[in-house]
Structures are given as structure tokens and as C-alpha cells.
Write an enzyme that holds these catalytic residues in place. Structure first.
Site, PDB file in Angstrom:
ATOM      1  N   LEU A 277      21.737 -29.155  -1.310  1.00  0.00           N
ATOM      2  CA  LEU A 277      20.437 -28.554  -0.986  1.00  0.00           C
ATOM      3  C   LEU A 277      20.483 -27.026  -1.015  1.00  0.00           C
ATOM      4  CD1 LEU A 277      19.107 -30.852   1.897  1.00  0.00           C
ATOM      5  CD2 LEU A 277      18.861 -31.114  -0.576  1.00  0.00           C
TER       6      LEU A 277
ATOM      7  N   GLY B   6      13.973 -39.277   0.696  1.00  0.00           N
ATOM      8  CA  GLY B   6      13.730 -40.551   0.033  1.00  0.00           C
ATOM      9  C   GLY B   6      12.335 -41.077   0.322  1.00  0.00           C
TER      10      GLY B   6
ATOM     11  N   ARG C 123      13.326 -24.177  -4.517  1.00  0.00           N
ATOM     12  CA  ARG C 123      14.128 -24.048  -3.297  1.00  0.00           C
ATOM     13  C   ARG C 123      14.264 -22.579  -2.877  1.00  0.00           C
ATOM     14  NH1 ARG C 123      19.295 -28.140  -4.378  1.00  0.00           N
ATOM     15  NH2 ARG C 123      18.113 -30.118  -4.343  1.00  0.00           N
TER      16      ARG C 123
ATOM     17  N   LEU D  25       9.344 -39.273   2.763  1.00  0.00           N
ATOM     18  CA  LEU D  25       8.177 -38.767   2.041  1.00  0.00           C
ATOM     19  C   LEU D  25       6.910 -39.508   2.453  1.00  0.00           C
ATOM     20  CD1 LEU D  25       9.870 -38.482  -1.458  1.00  0.00           C
ATOM     21  CD2 LEU D  25       8.931 -36.555  -0.171  1.00  0.00           C
TER      22      LEU D  25
ATOM     23  N   GLU E  20       0.822  -1.209   0.000  1.00  0.00           N
ATOM     24  CA  GLU E  20       0.000   0.000   0.000  1.00  0.00           C
ATOM     25  C   GLU E  20       0.860   1.264   0.000  1.00  0.00           C
ATOM     26  OE1 GLU E  20      -2.196  -3.037   2.690  1.00  0.00           O
ATOM     27  OE2 GLU E  20      -0.150  -2.604   2.011  1.00  0.00           O
TER      28      GLU E  20
END
Length: 364
Positions: free
Chosen positions: A222, A304, A202, A308, A63
């Protein structure tokens, strides 16, 4: 093309200007967290006379940037301000946006959705109305909620927005069978364009996570190498603190958390974080709570199959992004099992990218 023209024809003026707010807001992705992404448009007599977005955490809000961009400030009392998220009404890193809107003389404000943050949460809207502004809330509400799904999940569900990512072959494998404790080159399943896209992802998230096996077998960095942007916080599970220190995760090039059951300790960029474990399983509730307490708004899981599947089985996930490559492995480590229908499919080079959403995350 005909469908797109018809869709635009059905949109109201308010919808079109709010859509522009959302387009502007997206420019802040990866730079404004833990703040939300916000865009703002100022319209006078159906002409856009000012616009802006929140560019970086700690800097001016959308804003402020929009109002400052208006050349002829005398037009502001005759203008409508559009913003995809309720203007703030409290002092934080910057002064309240509501005060500036009122000072500018703007009398009409159109808002995409209410801010869930406790210090705002309707207070900005109430203050505007109490000072004579006409306020309309809910224009392109769902699009506004989706845009800031990380922010809303963090404040409403008290946990980070969790994205699961993996690549699998056409016959359903994510890796070959490897010898125990052998560090080898990771199996490349997806193509170069997909890998570039992952590095972009990432740069957009607060943290990235892998498990012990992936850290040891793939020795990943990573970080963000194939894109421009911030490296995420690295998180690795090392229950017994057995991972060798030569791994790239311990190079101290970026902040890294080592989740373990033995100790809390910080050594420069490396922080050992003690979390309860049960046999060989991390206490996910304690882990998620720790992430929330430390303002980690989003988490990209690139581990892996075991890690997951743990997130999937517990329902602690919001999106799953799955690359399926046109290759066959014949045997190996099976891909995680996900019980959801894909909501989108995009071709990335030779790969197909499927996106799944957790239906239990209603409204976001």
C-alpha cells in the site's frame, strides 16, 4: 474540436482567467493537504502579469506567489486578482493573504467560491469589501467546488472524502475463491497502465485502507512505487489483532493504523487504534469521526468485496473508480454492487475505467 472552440468562445474573460487559476491549483494535488488547492492569476489590461499556486503545505499561498511574481509592482493597483478560493483572513502557518492583497493596492478581486473553513468563511471577502475592493464571487463556482471536493467534504460533512477503488473482470468478479488463511499472489485483473494510475492516486490521498482478508491474502505494501509522491497513511482492520507481524503492512516503512477492538498503542510507525465493533462489524460512525478528528481529509479504500460493500451500503462514499478488464474468470468473488450511474468512462490500456459519484454529495 469545433465544440471546444465554441465553448471557449462562450467563456468570458473572467471565466478564462479563473480556468487558468484552476489549472495552476491542480499542481498542488497531493502536496498541500489538509490545505485546499489554490491558484491565482493577476491581470492588467487583459495581460497576465503574475501567477502562482499553493505548492506545499506550510509554504506561501497562491496569492503571495502570484503577487511576488509580478515584475512591475506599480501595475498592481490597476490590476485584477483572480483566485479559485476565497483569500484567507487569519494567521495560520502563513500571514493572511487578504492583508497582502490590500497592501499591494489591488482594487478588484474575482473569486471562484467561498472558503468553508470556519476561520475564513466569508470573512476574507468582507474584509476586502470593507477596504474598498470590488469583489465578485462565483465565477466558475462549480469547477472550483469540484477541484477542492476533498476540502469541502471534510469541512462541511465532517468526514474525509471517500474514494472506493476496485478492478473486476468483464463477467463481474474481483478475485478467485481462495483457501482460508492462505497467502498467495494477488490475482492481477487490471493492466500495467491501470496499476500505475492507482499508484498515482495513492500519492494524492491522505490515507489508504484495506480489510483483514485483503491484508492476509494479498500481503500488500500500500505504498507509492510506480509513481512519485508521498506514501499515504496505511489503515488496516484487524479486529482481534490476529494478523501476523510478518505482513508488509507492519514493516514500519510508513505510518500505519491498525483498527481493532482491544487496545490503543503506538510503536514507532505502527499505531493500534481502538474502535468499537459489533459482532464482526466495525462501528463506521466512530471510525469516520476518528478520521475527521485526526485531520484525515481523504481516504482511498482498496479493500475486498466485504469492506467496499460496507462503505457502499452505508452511503459513506463520494467516488467509486472501477476498472473493468477484458478478461473472464467464470467464477469467484463477485464485484461490489453499486447503485449509481457512471459519470465518466476512460480507456486505460486494455481496461475501461468507470467513475461513479454519490448523488447524495450534492454540489461537490
Amino acid at each position: 474540436m469545433i465544440w471546444r472552440r465554441n465553448r471557449i468562445a462562450r467563456m468570458t474573460h473572467d471565466d478564462l482567467y479563473m480556468q487558468r487559476c484552476i489549472e495552476l491549483a491542480k499542481k498542488g494535488l497531493g502536496n498541500v493537504a489538509p490545505n485546499p488547492m489554490v491558484g491565482c492569476v493577476i491581470v492588467c489590461n487583459n495581460d497576465i502579469i503574475g501567477e502562482g499556486y499553493h505548492k506545499k503545505f506550510g509554504e506561501a499561498h497562491a496569492e503571495v506567489n502570484a503577487i511576488q511574481s509580478v515584475v512591475n509592482k506599480d501595475l498592481l493597483p490597476h490590476s485584477t486578482l483572480y483566485v479559485n478560493l476565497e483569500p484567507c483572513s487569519h494567521f495560520g502557518k502563513t500571514p493572511p493573504c487578504v492583508d497582502l492583497i490590500l497592501k499591494s493596492g489591488i482594487k478588484r478581486v474575482i473569486i471562484g467560491c467561498v472558503d468553508p473553513y470556519a476561520q475564513v468563511a466569508g470573512k476574507g471577502i468582507a474584509r476586502l469589501r470593507n477596504h474598498g475592493c470590488e469583489v465578485v464571487v462565483g465565477v466558475l463556482k462549480q469547477q472550483s467546488l469540484t477541484l477542492n471536493r476533498r476540502f469541502f467534504t471534510f469541512h462541511e460533512k465532517k468526514r474525509p472524502f471517500v474514494i472506493l477503488k476496485w478492478a473486476q473482470t468483464s463477467d463481474g468478479f474481483i478475485d478467485k475463491i481462495r483457501e482460508s488463511n492462505a497467502t498467495t499472489q494477488p490475482l492481477k485483473i487490471s493492466g500495467t497502465l491501470s496499476q500505475i494510475l492507482v499508484h498515482k492516486w495513492r500519492s494524492e490521498e491522505a490515507a489508504i485502507m484495506v480489510g483483514t482478508t485483503t491484508a492476509l491474502s494479498d500481503n500488500p505494501k500500500l505504498n507509492v512505487r510506480l509513481w512519485t509522491g508521498h506514501d499515504p497513511l496505511r489503515i488496516v482492520i484487524d479486529q482481534k489483532l490476529t494478523l501476523p507481524k510478518y505482513l508488509k503492512l507492519f514493516d514500519k516503512a510508513q505510518n500505519t493504523w491498525v483498527i481493532n477492538e482491544k487496545m490503543n498503542m503506538k510503536d514507532k510507525a505502527i499505531s493500534h487504534v481502538k474502535i468499537p465493533f459489533s459482532i464482526n462489524s466495525m462501528d463506521f460512525d466512530a471510525f469516520i469521526l476518528y478520521l475527521h478528528q485526526n485531520d484525515i481529509q481523504s481516504l482511498l479504500v482498496e479493500g475486498g468485496q466485504k469492506l467496499l460493500q460496507s462503505f457502499l451500503d452505508r452511503g459513506i462514499w463520494d467516488e467509486a473508480r472501477v476498472f473493468i478488464a477484458p478478461t473472464f474468470l467464470g467464477s469467484g468473488v463477485k464485484a461490489p454492487s453499486i447503485s449509481a450511474n457512471s459519470t465518466a468512462c476512460t480507456q486505460i490500456g486494455a481496461d475501461n475505467l468507470f467513475v461513479f459519484k454519490n448523488a447524495s454529495n450534492n454540489g461537490v
